[in-house]
Write an enzyme that holds these catalytic residues in place. Structure first.
Site, PDB file in Angstrom:
ATOM      1  CG  ASN A 118      -2.266   0.717   0.627  1.00  0.00           C
ATOM      2  OD1 ASN A 118      -2.462   2.046   0.690  1.00  0.00           O
ATOM      3  ND2 ASN A 118      -3.309   0.009   0.079  1.00  0.00           N
ATOM      4  NE  ARG A 119      -2.891   5.073  -3.198  1.00  0.00           N
ATOM      5  CZ  ARG A 119      -3.839   3.939  -3.128  1.00  0.00           C
ATOM      6  NH1 ARG A 119      -4.121   3.201  -2.042  1.00  0.00           N
ATOM      7  NH2 ARG A 119      -4.408   3.593  -4.229  1.00  0.00           N
ATOM      8  CG  HIS A 144       0.728  -2.130  -4.016  1.00  0.00           C
ATOM      9  ND1 HIS A 144       0.509  -2.186  -2.750  1.00  0.00           N
ATOM     10  CD2 HIS A 144      -0.452  -2.114  -4.540  1.00  0.00           C
ATOM     11  CE1 HIS A 144      -0.934  -2.339  -2.648  1.00  0.00           C
ATOM     12  NE2 HIS A 144      -1.329  -2.455  -3.727  1.00  0.00           N
ATOM     13  CG  HIS A 218      -2.676  -7.288  -4.268  1.00  0.00           C
ATOM     14  ND1 HIS A 218      -3.547  -7.209  -4.944  1.00  0.00           N
ATOM     15  CD2 HIS A 218      -2.479  -5.683  -3.935  1.00  0.00           C
ATOM     16  CE1 HIS A 218      -4.340  -5.958  -4.950  1.00  0.00           C
ATOM     17  NE2 HIS A 218      -3.431  -4.913  -4.532  1.00  0.00           N
ATOM     18  CE1 TYR A 220      -5.724  -8.025  -7.939  1.00  0.00           C
ATOM     19  CE2 TYR A 220      -7.805  -7.083  -8.172  1.00  0.00           C
ATOM     20  CZ  TYR A 220      -6.588  -6.863  -8.159  1.00  0.00           C
ATOM     21  OH  TYR A 220      -5.893  -5.498  -8.273  1.00  0.00           O
ATOM     22  CG  ASP A 289      -8.500   0.924  -2.264  1.00  0.00           C
ATOM     23  OD1 ASP A 289      -7.603   0.080  -1.500  1.00  0.00           O
ATOM     24  OD2 ASP A 289      -8.070   1.227  -3.502  1.00  0.00           O
ATOM     25  CD  GLN A 326      -6.061  -1.252   1.850  1.00  0.00           C
ATOM     26  OE1 GLN A 326      -5.523  -0.806   2.931  1.00  0.00           O
ATOM     27  NE2 GLN A 326      -6.467  -0.250   0.948  1.00  0.00           N
ATOM     28  CD  GLU A 354      -4.103  -5.436  -0.827  1.00  0.00           C
ATOM     29  OE1 GLU A 354      -3.154  -5.045  -0.711  1.00  0.00           O
ATOM     30  OE2 GLU A 354      -5.209  -5.220  -1.139  1.00  0.00           O
TER      31      GLU A 354
HETATM   32  C1  GLA Z   1      -4.563  -1.825  -3.106  1.00  0.00           C
HETATM   33  C2  GLA Z   1      -4.736  -0.430  -3.210  1.00  0.00           C
HETATM   34  C3  GLA Z   1      -5.607  -0.127  -4.262  1.00  0.00           C
HETATM   35  C4  GLA Z   1      -5.110  -0.855  -5.740  1.00  0.00           C
HETATM   36  C5  GLA Z   1      -5.219  -2.314  -5.558  1.00  0.00           C
HETATM   37  C6  GLA Z   1      -4.654  -2.686  -6.869  1.00  0.00           C
HETATM   38  O1  GLA Z   1      -5.498  -2.420  -2.821  1.00  0.00           O
HETATM   39  O2  GLA Z   1      -5.145   0.182  -2.142  1.00  0.00           O
HETATM   40  O3  GLA Z   1      -5.941   1.117  -4.375  1.00  0.00           O
HETATM   41  O4  GLA Z   1      -3.975  -0.451  -5.804  1.00  0.00           O
HETATM   42  O5  GLA Z   1      -4.333  -2.343  -4.485  1.00  0.00           O
HETATM   43  O6  GLA Z   1      -4.946  -2.305  -7.978  1.00  0.00           O
END
Ligand code: GLA
Length: 389
Positions: A118-119, A144, A218, A220, A289, A326, A354
């Site tokens: 994440n950020r 990421h 990560h 899905y 998100d 997350q 996540e």
């Molecule tokens: C994370 C981020 C999202 C996005 C996804 C993948 O969950 O928080 O904003 O980047 O990964 O696209």
């Protein structure tokens, strides 16, 4: 071990049956009868990464017939097949059929993200008085792990056999300065498919300079096996609070109660039940998100999340020692990606859960620390357990 590895390189397909892993099992002699008959590991060549490195695909199968395909590029779980309530197997993760498509473009399908999941706001943080600037790849922010994160590198590999599990141990040396991070970070991720129908992920890392570390998986998921979107999946999160974000999805620093908001998953609720709500946090995320603050998180292995899918009966339970999770509802999937078997992935065709430390922790002194120092060991485990009812 090296000898075994070079044999892998030379052959297109090697089947290594559990109980016969040669060097890999030398230190842990496990007889075939201890590992139930069908558990095995196949290893095959899976193409070449842009840097010329050979990529391998590990196909794990547990004693009950669950399978996981994991490749050394990005430490990506390419497929994961589990039974529904009738015992019918289906692949419950999104991704591609071949390596080249992952290389072309991937929204982190099934990957290990790192060095920081994440950020990190503006790609900047200060540590021990020094300011560091990271690669920015999400507007002005670092997401990421940056431009070439752990999801885009080829990991070293070694088959793993335990009395109740088969797996692969993946290692990557992230060099000092990579994507702007300080220190040589040795990261190891061990994926295990256990006979309790779990995908167990053990993370380890050490460093020679203080650095932030926040690794996560990560994947899905779509527990219908790709029959419909994920809005009917029923989710419970063991979290009374979450970390609200600003428009750029950077946490404000607050830990906010979920009570009386669409962020409240303390009682199992369909993902789609409130996703279109006018709540500002959902607008910022284009859906879910966000990071949830796990009750008892960071202290002990705790149930973080439970997802059930009513039509197939599949259930996924997630346990972790991480303090946060997350939950991303696949908001950026928009039908422009064609995945496995030629299937187009429309909006919200998969969701991610996540397990992690909170986003932007290096800039939030009140969040649990993500700093790893020389001499310390980063160790964390997350378990995804599959069943059906
Ligand atoms: C994370 C981020 C999202 C996005 C996804 C993948 O969950 O928080 O904003 O980047 O990964 O696209």
């Amino acid at each position: 071990m090296l000898k075994l590895r070079s044999q892998y390189l030379g052959l297109a397909l090697i089947t290594v049956v559990a109980g016969g892993l040669g060097c890999a099992s030398k230190s842990r002699q496990v007889s075939g009868s201890q590992v139930a008959g069908a558990a095995n590991i196949d290893v095959k060549a899976f193409g070449q990464a842009p840097d010329g490195k050979q990529v391998r695909l590990y196909s794990l199968r547990n004693a009950n017939g669950l399978t996981a395909d994991i490749m050394t590029y990005g430490a990506i779980v390419v497929s994961l097949r589990t039974p529904d309530r009738k015992g019918q197997m289906a692949d419950i993760v999104l991704g591609y059929d071949n390596l080249q498509e992952y290389i072309k473009i991937s929204p982190y399908f099934g990957a290990i993200v790192g060095r920081y999941g994440n950020r990190i706001a503006k790609g900047k943080f200060t540590l021990d008085g020094a300011e560091y600037t990271l690669a920015t790849n999400n507007n002005a922010n670092h997401l990421h792990g940056g431009i070439k994160g752990f999801d885009k590198v080829v990991w070293d590999d070694k088959p793993v056999q335990r009395p109740d599990a088969v797996g692969v141990r993946l290692s990557y040396l992230s060099k000092d300065g990579e994507e702007g991070y300080p220190g040589n970070l040795k990261a190891t991720v061990t994926y295990l498919l256990t006979n309790k129908n779990e995908l167990r992920i053990e993370y380890e890392a050490t460093t020679d300079k203080a650095t932030p570390v926040n690794l996560t998986h990560h994947g899905y998921f779509n527990l219908t096996g790709g029959q419909r979107d994920i809005l009917g999946h029923v989710l419970a999160l063991n979290a009374d609070r979450f970390t609200p974000v600003d428009e750029g999805l950077i946490p404000t620093g607050e830990l906010k109660a979920v009570k009386d908001t669409p962020m409240d998953f303390t009682k199992a609720t369909a993902i789609g039940a409130r996703i279109a709500n006018e709540h500002q946090q959902l607008k910022f995320g284009g859906g879910y998100d966000h990071n949830w603050v796990l009750n008892k998180g960071g202290k002990e292995m705790t149930v973080a999340a439970r997802v059930s899918e009513p039509t197939t009966g599949r259930i996924m339970e997630i346990r972790t020692v991480e303090p946060g999770i997350q939950f991303y509802s696949g908001n950026f999937l928009d039908g422009t990606i064609t995945g496995k078997g030629g299937r187009v992935y429309p909006h919200r065709w998969g969701f991610c859960l996540e397990t992690q430390h909170y986003p932007d922790s290096p800039n939030k002194p009140n969040f649990p620390s993500t700093i790893l120092r020389p001499g310390e060991k980063y160790e964390t485990t997350t378990i995804y357990r599959f069943s059906a009812k």
